[in-house]
Design a protein around this motif. Structure first.
Motif, PDB file in Angstrom:
ATOM      1  N   UNK A  84       0.830  -1.205   0.000  1.00 11.49           N
ATOM      2  CA  UNK A  84       0.000   0.000   0.000  1.00 11.49           C
ATOM      3  C   UNK A  84       0.863   1.253   0.000  1.00 11.49           C
ATOM      4  N   UNK A  85       1.966   1.211   0.754  1.00 14.15           N
ATOM      5  CA  UNK A  85       2.871   2.362   0.813  1.00 14.15           C
ATOM      6  C   UNK A  85       3.568   2.576  -0.529  1.00 14.15           C
ATOM      7  N   UNK A  86       3.906   1.487  -1.198  1.00 15.58           N
ATOM      8  CA  UNK A  86       4.495   1.604  -2.526  1.00 15.58           C
ATOM      9  C   UNK A  86       3.529   2.303  -3.484  1.00 15.58           C
ATOM     10  N   UNK A  87       2.245   1.965  -3.370  1.00 12.83           N
ATOM     11  CA  UNK A  87       1.259   2.598  -4.250  1.00 12.83           C
ATOM     12  C   UNK A  87       1.157   4.091  -3.992  1.00 12.83           C
ATOM     13  N   UNK A  88       1.270   4.498  -2.727  1.00 14.83           N
ATOM     14  CA  UNK A  88       1.248   5.922  -2.408  1.00 14.83           C
ATOM     15  C   UNK A  88       2.530   6.614  -2.869  1.00 14.83           C
ATOM     16  N   UNK A  89       3.673   5.915  -2.755  1.00 18.88           N
ATOM     17  CA  UNK A  89       4.918   6.476  -3.246  1.00 18.88           C
ATOM     18  C   UNK A  89       4.839   6.768  -4.734  1.00 18.88           C
ATOM     19  N   UNK A  90       4.274   5.829  -5.472  1.00 19.04           N
ATOM     20  CA  UNK A  90       4.124   6.024  -6.918  1.00 19.04           C
ATOM     21  C   UNK A  90       3.136   7.142  -7.216  1.00 19.04           C
TER      22      UNK A  90
END
Length: 391
Positions: free
Chosen positions: A148-154
Motif C-alpha cells: 500500500x505504501x508503494x502505491x502511495x509512493x508512486x
C-alpha cells in the motif's frame, strides 16, 4: 461364549469407537489478534470478517464443521508467542488465523514454521517473511506490508510533489511502510520520523512537521494511533494547507471517529468499501447488516481468509488433517476463491499478488465519502520474492 460372538462383539465395539470420531470430525482454528487497547478495532474487524464468512458457510469450511478458538495478543509479542504455542501444542489446531501486528507475528514465526501448522495472516506481512524467512505453511491473505505504501509512493511521485515528510511508529511494519514509499518516490525526503508504538500525543512531531515546511506528508498510523494523529493535524490547521497521504490511517476503522477531519486525505489500500464488484457489494451489505458498521480492509482480509479456507479444506478433502496437504491446498486455493478485493493469487513467497488502489475522502452533501482515484499498482508483486527459496 463362542468365537463368532466374540468376533462380532469386537467388530461392533470397534465400529462404535470410530463413529463418534467420524461424526465429530471438524476443523479447529486458532484466531489471534489484538482485541484490547488502542488498536482493538483492528483485531475485532478481522475476527468479525472471518466469522461472517464462517456463518455464511453454515459453520463449516469445505463441508467440515469448524471450531474457532479466539485469543487476544494485546499487541505484545510475548503474549502472541504464548498463544501460538498453546494453539499448536495444546489445542493442536489445523490452522492459525490473524497473527496480530508484524512485531507479534515475527515473535511467533519460527514456532509456526517449525510446527508445520498452516498460518494465515490477516494483517501482518513483514518483509523478512516475504523474503529469506518465507515458509510453505505461512501465508498472508491481506498484504505484504510495503504494498500500500508503494502505491502511495508512486501516486505522490506522479503528482509531482518534490519534498515529502515521512512518519510512522517504530516497529517492523512502520519501517516497511516508509521503505515501500521511498522505493517508488524519487523526490526529496525532508525527514523520516519514527514514533512510539501506541503513542497518542503527536504535538511535538506536528510542530517539527510544521517547521520543516514540506510539500506533503506521508504517514502510517493504524487504529487509535491514526485517529489521534489526524485529529491533531486537523486541530493544528495542517490538513487544510498540507496534502496528507497515508496507509492504514484513514480507513474503515478510523472514519467513524474522524468524520469531517478525514476529508481531503488520500490513502492507498488493496481494498475499500468503495470498490465496485459483485463479491464486494455482497460482503459490504452483509457485514453492515450484521455488525451495524461499514467494514474496514481488516474485515475484508478476515472475510477472505475464511473464504480461502473454505476452498482449501474442500480441495484437501480427507487429507485436511495433514499439515503439508492443507498448506498445499491453501496455496492452490489462492486464485480460485472469489476475493472481495478483485484479482488475487499467492506469489511464490505466499504473499498476495493484487491491485493496490488510491482512494480519497471527499465531502459529499456534508458526509465524508470515499472515492476511488485509480490503481497505481495493478497486479502488484512485492519486492522481496527474489529472496524466497520457495517455488
Amino acid at each position: 461364549m463362542n468365537k463368532k460372538f466374540i468376533a462380532a462383539s469386537c467388530a461392533l465395539l470397534l465400529t462404535g469407537a470410530q463413529l463418534p470420531t467420524l461424526a465429530q470430525a471438524q476443523i479447529k482454528i486458532g484466531f489471534s489478534a489484538p482485541l484490547s487497547g488502542p488498536v482493538a478495532v483492528v483485531g475485532q474487524d478481522q475476527y468479525d470478517g472471518f466469522m461472517l464468512a464462517l456463518e455464511q458457510g453454515g459453520g463449516k469450511f469445505g463441508g467440515q464443521a469448524v471450531t474457532v478458538l479466539k485469543e487476544d495478543d494485546q499487541l505484545k509479542p510475548e503474549v502472541g508467542n504464548q498463544i501460538v504455542r498453546k494453539f499448536i501444542d495444546k489445542e493442536r489446531v489445523h490452522a492459525i488465523v490473524g497473527l496480530g501486528f508484524s512485531n507479534v507475528m515475527m515473535a511467533s514465526h519460527k514456532v509456526i514454521v517449525d510446527s508445520g501448522t498452516v498460518a494465515i495472516s490477516t494483517n501482518a506481512g513483514p518483509s523478512p517473511v516475504a523474503g529469506a524467512l518465507c515458509a510453505a505453511n505461512v501465508f498472508a491473505v491481506a498484504w505484504q506490508n510495503d504494498g500500500s505504501a508503494e502505491s502511495m509512493g508512486k501516486y505522490v511521485q506522479e503528482k509531482g510533489y518534490k519534498r515529502v515528510y515521512l512518519m510512522a511508529p517504530n516497529y517492523q511494519a512502520g519501517k516497511d511502510m516508509l521503505q515501500g514509499f521511498k522505493r517508488y518516490y524519487k523526490g526529496e525526503v525532508v525527514d523520516e520520523v519514527y514514533t512510539q508504538v501506541g503513542q497518542s500525543d503527536y504535538s511535538a512531531e506536528i510542530a517539527q512537521l510544521q517547521s520543516a515546511k514540506p510539500d506533503a506528508v506521508f504517514a502510517f498510523y493504524p487504529g487509535g494511533m491514526g485517529v489521534n494523529y489526524i485529529r491533531q493535524l486537523s486541530q493544528a490547521g495542517m490538513l487544510a494547507k498540507l496534502p496528507n497521504f497515508s496507509v492504514f490511517t484513514v480507513d474503515g476503522t478510523t472514519m467513524p471517529a474522524l468524520r469531517d477531519a478525514a476529508v481531503g486525505t488520500t490513502f492507498g489500500a488493496m481494498w475499500d468499501a468503495a470498490l465496485d464488484n459483485p463479491e464486494n457489494s455482497a460482503f459490504v451489505a452483509a457485514f453492515s447488516a450484521k455488525y451495524k458498521r461499514v467494514p474496514s480492509e481488516y474485515a475484508a482480509a478476515g472475510y477472505d481468509a475464511g473464504r480461502l479456507l473454505d476452498v482449501a479444506v474442500r480441495k484437501a478433502g480427507a487429507q485436511f488433517g495433514d499439515k503439508r496437504a492443507l498448506a498445499a491446498a491453501v496455496k492452490a486455493a489462492g486464485p480460485e476463491f472469489k476475493s472481495v478485493r478483485g484479482p488475487f493469487q499467492f506469489n511464490k513467497n505466499n504473499m498476495p499478488v493484487q491491485n493496490y488502489y488510491a482512494f480519497q475522502v471527499a465531502g459529499v452533501a456534508g458526509v465524508p465519502t470515499v472515492k476511488l482515484l485509480g490503481t497505481p499498482l495493478p497486479a502488484h508483486a512485492d519486492s522481496y520474492q527474489s529472496k524466497c527459496a520457495l517455488r
